[in-house]
Every structure is written in C-alpha cells, then in structure tokens.
Design a protein around this motif. Structure first.
Motif, PDB file in Angstrom:
ATOM      1  N   ALA A   2      56.526   1.820  42.302  1.00  0.00           N
ATOM      2  CA  ALA A   2      58.081   2.033  43.207  1.00  0.00           C
ATOM      3  C   ALA A   2      58.405   2.716  42.099  1.00  0.00           C
ATOM      4  N   ALA A   3      58.421   2.024  41.135  1.00  0.00           N
ATOM      5  CA  ALA A   3      59.620   2.984  40.690  1.00  0.00           C
ATOM      6  C   ALA A   3      58.985   4.227  39.818  1.00  0.00           C
ATOM      7  N   LEU A   4      57.556   3.875  39.196  1.00  0.00           N
ATOM      8  CA  LEU A   4      56.903   5.145  38.698  1.00  0.00           C
ATOM      9  C   LEU A   4      57.148   5.715  39.903  1.00  0.00           C
ATOM     10  N   ARG A   5      56.407   6.142  41.310  1.00  0.00           N
ATOM     11  CA  ARG A   5      56.262   6.723  42.571  1.00  0.00           C
ATOM     12  C   ARG A   5      57.930   7.830  42.566  1.00  0.00           C
ATOM     13  N   HIS A   6      58.688   6.804  42.247  1.00  0.00           N
ATOM     14  CA  HIS A   6      60.187   7.634  42.389  1.00  0.00           C
ATOM     15  C   HIS A   6      60.516   8.405  41.547  1.00  0.00           C
ATOM     16  N   GLY A   7      59.857   8.234  40.209  1.00  0.00           N
ATOM     17  CA  GLY A   7      60.030   9.200  38.496  1.00  0.00           C
ATOM     18  C   GLY A   7      61.587   8.411  37.769  1.00  0.00           C
ATOM     19  N   PHE A   8      61.340   7.365  37.802  1.00  0.00           N
ATOM     20  CA  PHE A   8      62.107   5.955  37.165  1.00  0.00           C
ATOM     21  C   PHE A   8      61.057   5.414  35.992  1.00  0.00           C
ATOM     22  N   ASN A   9      60.960   5.533  35.264  1.00  0.00           N
ATOM     23  CA  ASN A   9      59.789   4.669  34.391  1.00  0.00           C
ATOM     24  C   ASN A   9      60.464   4.021  33.549  1.00  0.00           C
ATOM     25  N   ILE A  10      59.681   2.896  33.969  1.00  0.00           N
ATOM     26  CA  ILE A  10      60.073   1.356  33.190  1.00  0.00           C
ATOM     27  C   ILE A  10      59.504   0.850  32.280  1.00  0.00           C
ATOM     28  N   PRO A  11      58.832  -0.308  31.564  1.00  0.00           N
ATOM     29  CA  PRO A  11      57.823  -0.364  30.759  1.00  0.00           C
ATOM     30  C   PRO A  11      56.747  -1.184  30.684  1.00  0.00           C
ATOM     31  N   PHE A  12      56.214  -0.489  30.652  1.00  0.00           N
ATOM     32  CA  PHE A  12      54.650  -1.024  30.910  1.00  0.00           C
ATOM     33  C   PHE A  12      53.463  -0.858  29.830  1.00  0.00           C
ATOM     34  N   SER A  13      52.084  -1.860  30.659  1.00  0.00           N
ATOM     35  CA  SER A  13      51.286  -0.675  29.322  1.00  0.00           C
ATOM     36  C   SER A  13      49.651  -1.195  29.772  1.00  0.00           C
ATOM     37  N   ARG A  63      49.140  -2.719  32.882  1.00  0.00           N
ATOM     38  CA  ARG A  63      49.212  -2.789  34.550  1.00  0.00           C
ATOM     39  C   ARG A  63      48.344  -3.902  34.549  1.00  0.00           C
ATOM     40  N   ASN A  64      47.837  -4.711  34.501  1.00  0.00           N
ATOM     41  CA  ASN A  64      47.161  -5.892  34.936  1.00  0.00           C
ATOM     42  C   ASN A  64      48.258  -7.566  35.139  1.00  0.00           C
ATOM     43  N   GLY A  65      48.720  -7.329  34.112  1.00  0.00           N
ATOM     44  CA  GLY A  65      49.260  -8.697  34.701  1.00  0.00           C
ATOM     45  C   GLY A  65      49.295  -8.989  33.084  1.00  0.00           C
ATOM     46  N   ALA A  66      48.392  -8.638  32.189  1.00  0.00           N
ATOM     47  CA  ALA A  66      48.030  -9.510  30.804  1.00  0.00           C
ATOM     48  C   ALA A  66      48.927  -9.717  29.929  1.00  0.00           C
ATOM     49  N   CYS A  67      49.837  -8.070  29.337  1.00  0.00           N
ATOM     50  CA  CYS A  67      50.290  -8.160  28.475  1.00  0.00           C
ATOM     51  C   CYS A  67      51.487  -8.399  28.287  1.00  0.00           C
ATOM     52  N   GLY A  68      52.333  -8.797  29.433  1.00  0.00           N
ATOM     53  CA  GLY A  68      54.338  -8.119  29.563  1.00  0.00           C
ATOM     54  C   GLY A  68      54.800  -7.634  28.845  1.00  0.00           C
ATOM     55  N   ALA A  69      53.905  -6.304  28.929  1.00  0.00           N
ATOM     56  CA  ALA A  69      55.170  -5.839  28.487  1.00  0.00           C
ATOM     57  C   ALA A  69      55.933  -4.662  29.742  1.00  0.00           C
ATOM     58  N   CYS A  70      56.341  -5.194  30.868  1.00  0.00           N
ATOM     59  CA  CYS A  70      56.659  -4.788  31.948  1.00  0.00           C
ATOM     60  C   CYS A  70      57.138  -5.673  32.291  1.00  0.00           C
ATOM     61  N   LYS A  71      57.889  -6.667  31.855  1.00  0.00           N
ATOM     62  CA  LYS A  71      58.560  -8.107  32.146  1.00  0.00           C
ATOM     63  C   LYS A  71      60.211  -7.643  32.158  1.00  0.00           C
ATOM     64  N   GLY A  72      60.499  -8.152  33.243  1.00  0.00           N
ATOM     65  CA  GLY A  72      61.980  -8.572  33.779  1.00  0.00           C
ATOM     66  C   GLY A  72      62.774  -9.249  34.092  1.00  0.00           C
ATOM     67  N   ARG A  73      64.055  -9.075  34.789  1.00  0.00           N
ATOM     68  CA  ARG A  73      64.592 -10.111  35.759  1.00  0.00           C
ATOM     69  C   ARG A  73      65.089  -9.477  36.645  1.00  0.00           C
ATOM     70  N   ILE A  74      64.357 -10.083  37.932  1.00  0.00           N
ATOM     71  CA  ILE A  74      65.213 -10.333  39.478  1.00  0.00           C
ATOM     72  C   ILE A  74      66.097 -10.992  39.041  1.00  0.00           C
ATOM     73  N   LEU A  75      66.806  -9.451  39.619  1.00  0.00           N
ATOM     74  CA  LEU A  75      68.710 -10.937  40.228  1.00  0.00           C
ATOM     75  C   LEU A  75      68.667 -10.816  41.018  1.00  0.00           C
ATOM     76  N   GLU A  76      68.019 -10.451  42.600  1.00  0.00           N
ATOM     77  CA  GLU A  76      68.508 -10.849  44.406  1.00  0.00           C
ATOM     78  C   GLU A  76      67.416 -10.467  44.695  1.00  0.00           C
ATOM     79  N   VAL A  97      65.426  -4.246  34.639  1.00  0.00           N
ATOM     80  CA  VAL A  97      65.667  -3.756  33.530  1.00  0.00           C
ATOM     81  C   VAL A  97      65.603  -2.754  32.787  1.00  0.00           C
ATOM     82  N   ARG A  98      65.532  -2.094  31.341  1.00  0.00           N
ATOM     83  CA  ARG A  98      65.539  -0.965  31.062  1.00  0.00           C
ATOM     84  C   ARG A  98      64.629   0.239  31.133  1.00  0.00           C
ATOM     85  N   GLU A  99      65.226   1.212  31.235  1.00  0.00           N
ATOM     86  CA  GLU A  99      64.807   2.447  31.770  1.00  0.00           C
ATOM     87  C   GLU A  99      64.033   3.340  30.872  1.00  0.00           C
ATOM     88  N   ILE A 100      62.485   3.809  30.266  1.00  0.00           N
ATOM     89  CA  ILE A 100      62.294   3.947  29.242  1.00  0.00           C
ATOM     90  C   ILE A 100      63.081   5.929  29.881  1.00  0.00           C
TER      91      ILE A 100
END
Length: 338
Positions: free
Chosen positions: A25-36, A38-51, A89-92
């Motif tokens: 969703a973030a990428l579809r809307h043009g917002f870049n958040i960390p990832f590598s 994309r299959n749940g193995a590396c942890g690069a896209c880790k962030g916090r659920i606030l609500e 999560v910090r945006e790139i």
C-alpha cells in the motif's frame, strides 16, 4: 474492504486494501519505506504498529520474534490490515521520485567472474533509461510468473548496461538457466528499480560496508558512485567468501585503494587453502575485532540473510543505533504453495 493507513512521524495517510500488505500500500501510494526481500525473511521492513490490528502473515521467528510481536512490531512486507492502522517507520525520501518500470532487456554480454559467479550485462532500449540509486535491485520476471531479484552492480553514471552478478545455486531454476542455457542476445523482462539499500547522502558519518559472496554487487555500485562524487568519508569494506578464488574484480579493488586513501579493504576467507595469506574465518568476528566501538558509523550490509541479521544485532549490541544500519539480505525464492 479498504482501511486507512497512516505513517508516523510523517503523517502520510492512504487507503490500504484488506488483501494487500502495508508495504504494498505504501509503495502504491508513492511512499517509500524500508524493505528488501519482501518475503518475511530479512527483517528490513520492520516497524511498529501504534494503533490497529494486522494479520502478521508468513514471517520467520528469526526475522520477527514472538517478543517483538508483543511489543507491537511487524514486518510490513507481510502484515495486512484488519482495521484502520497507524504505523511508525522512517520513510526513505531519496527514491520517491524514481519511477518503477517494467522493461525488456537484451543480454549483451556474459562474463564469468569466479568459478560460480557470472556477470550479465543487460542492454535496454536506447529510448529508455532506468533511473536508480546505487545499491538498488531489479526483479527478473520469469515466464511462469515468478520473480528473481538481483542487485545492480553498476552506478547510475555508468548505465549503458545494467550489470548483475549471478551466483550459481544448486537446483536454482533461474541460475541453472543462466549457466546452462542462456545466450547473448536473449531477451529478459524485468521490473525496477526496487529496494531501499542505497547510501544516505545527508550523512557525513564514516562508512562501514560488509558483504559476503555476490553481496559485493550493490556495494560495487555504491563505491563507484561515492568515488565519482568525490565523497571523502572514511570507508572500510569487508568482503567475506568461502574460497579465495571466489573473489573477483581484484584489479578494480586494488585500483580503488591506490586512488582513494580513505578507502580500506579487508578480505576474509572462511575455508582457506595453504596459498591464502590473508584474513581467515568468518567476516563478523573480523569486523567486531577491528571495530569494537561502531557507534560513529553508517553501516551497509549485504549478503546471506544469517550474516546480515547476526551482524546487525552484534553491532547494535556494541552500541550502534539501528537507524544507522542499512541492509539487503539475499534470500532464495520460496517454493510456491500447492
């Protein structure tokens, strides 16, 4: 069903469909958040659920522990919304204006770099140009619908060809094709550029770069760009392989050391023979022994996911803030579900 997704601290808001991940969703809307991976193995896209609530998806314990889930963490490449969600999560920002394209490319040249490493040099149409950041990757699109990601080993300033370093993997569908059937002039389709593994230009901290195997590929592109820019930050690059013959581009590395006094290279062989006189063992202990206090560095890590994860944790344990660690884990494609 559609939910609202808000990213903090930026405050960006968007729709997120119930059947797409937060990352999608973030990428579809043009917002870049960390990832590598994309299959749940590396942890690069880790962030916090606030609500809100999410389906955590298919994640490995090493990438996201039960304790981290309880603390509100999630892998956004896997997490799907079950309600409106606010995440932290910090945006790139550096990649936000780069267009992701799907393009054909011709195999212009193939070069064997090491016993099990082959370089592909891909040529796209003269009417097209792939804008990318050094360190990003492309996905090769397979005829069966699969995808294989490979880092770009060239810098954007040297983009006549897109350079990929392909490691032979036993039983690997695409790598077997590359080494056994692929011919020059073959046509491939790819999507890219992708990923958030690139040098942060707003920092003046010294750079620690660590790679295993063909993890050298994106580091090569980063270094070429840094040297071309005249960036004089101290750089220490560690490269670990199993056998000394697995190293490649040795003349280029020697030239970089000669021309750039701020660049230091340490090569490490885990299974040395009698002819090897350099560092032996695994790369992580070498890094930690040389740099016991890494807190001042920006760190870029690429290679086997176990090395990436273990070194990241070790550096944080030695006092380096996680926000100064940037990583790209090479993860093999998961088998398709039946």
């Amino acid at each position: 069903m559609t939910y609202r997704l808000r990213i903090e601290p930026s405050g960006h808001e968007m729709d997120c469909d119930a059947d797409e991940t937060i990352l999608e969703a973030a990428l579809r809307h043009g917002f870049n958040i960390p990832f590598s991976c994309r299959n749940g193995a590396c942890g690069a896209c880790k962030g916090r659920i606030l609500e809100g609530r999410v389906d955590y998806g298919d994640v490995e314990e090493k990438a996201l522990s039960a304790g981290e889930k309880e603390a509100g963490m999630a892998l956004f490449c896997q997490a799907m919304p079950l309600s409106d969600v606010i995440i932290e999560v910090r945006e790139i920002g550096a990649a936000k204006d780069i267009q992701i394209k799907t393009l054909p490319a011709r195999v212009a040249r193939m070069v064997d770099l090491a016993p099990d490493v082959r370089a592909l040099f891909l040529k796209i149409s003269a009417s097209e140009r792939l804008q990318f950041l050094p360190g990003q990757y492309i996905d090769i699109l397979l005829k069966d619908g699969g995808r294989r990601g490979f880092s770009l080993a060239n810098s954007p300033a040297n983009d006549e060809f897109l350079e990929l370093h392909i490691k032979r993997v036993a039983g690997g569908q695409f790598t077997t094709h590359v080494f056994a059937q692929m011919k020059e002039k073959d046509i491939l389709r790819f999507e890219g550029p992708l990923g958030t593994f690139f040098v942060r230009q707003d920092s003046r901290r010294p750079l620690l770069m660590v790679a295993t195997g063909t993890g050298f590929a994106p580091i090569k592109g980063m270094l070429e760009a840094l040297f071309a820019q005249g960036d004089d930050r101290p750089i220490h690059f560690y490269w670990g392989v199993r056998h000394a013959e697995d190293f490649y581009y040795q003349e280029l590395l020697m030239e970089w050391q000669r021309l750039h006094p701020h660049f230091r290279l340490t090569q490490v062989v885990s299974r040395p023979d009698a002819a090897w006189s350099g560092r032996s063992g695994y790369v992580i202990p070498q890094v930690l022994a040389d740099i016991p206090d890494p807190g001042a560095f920006d760190v870029y890590i690429c290679g086997h996911p176990d090395m990436v994860m273990d070194l990241s944790r070790a550096l944080q344990g030695a006092g380096l803030n996680a926000e100064h660690i940037f990583a790209d884990a090479f993860v093999f494609a998961k088998a398709k579900s039946t």
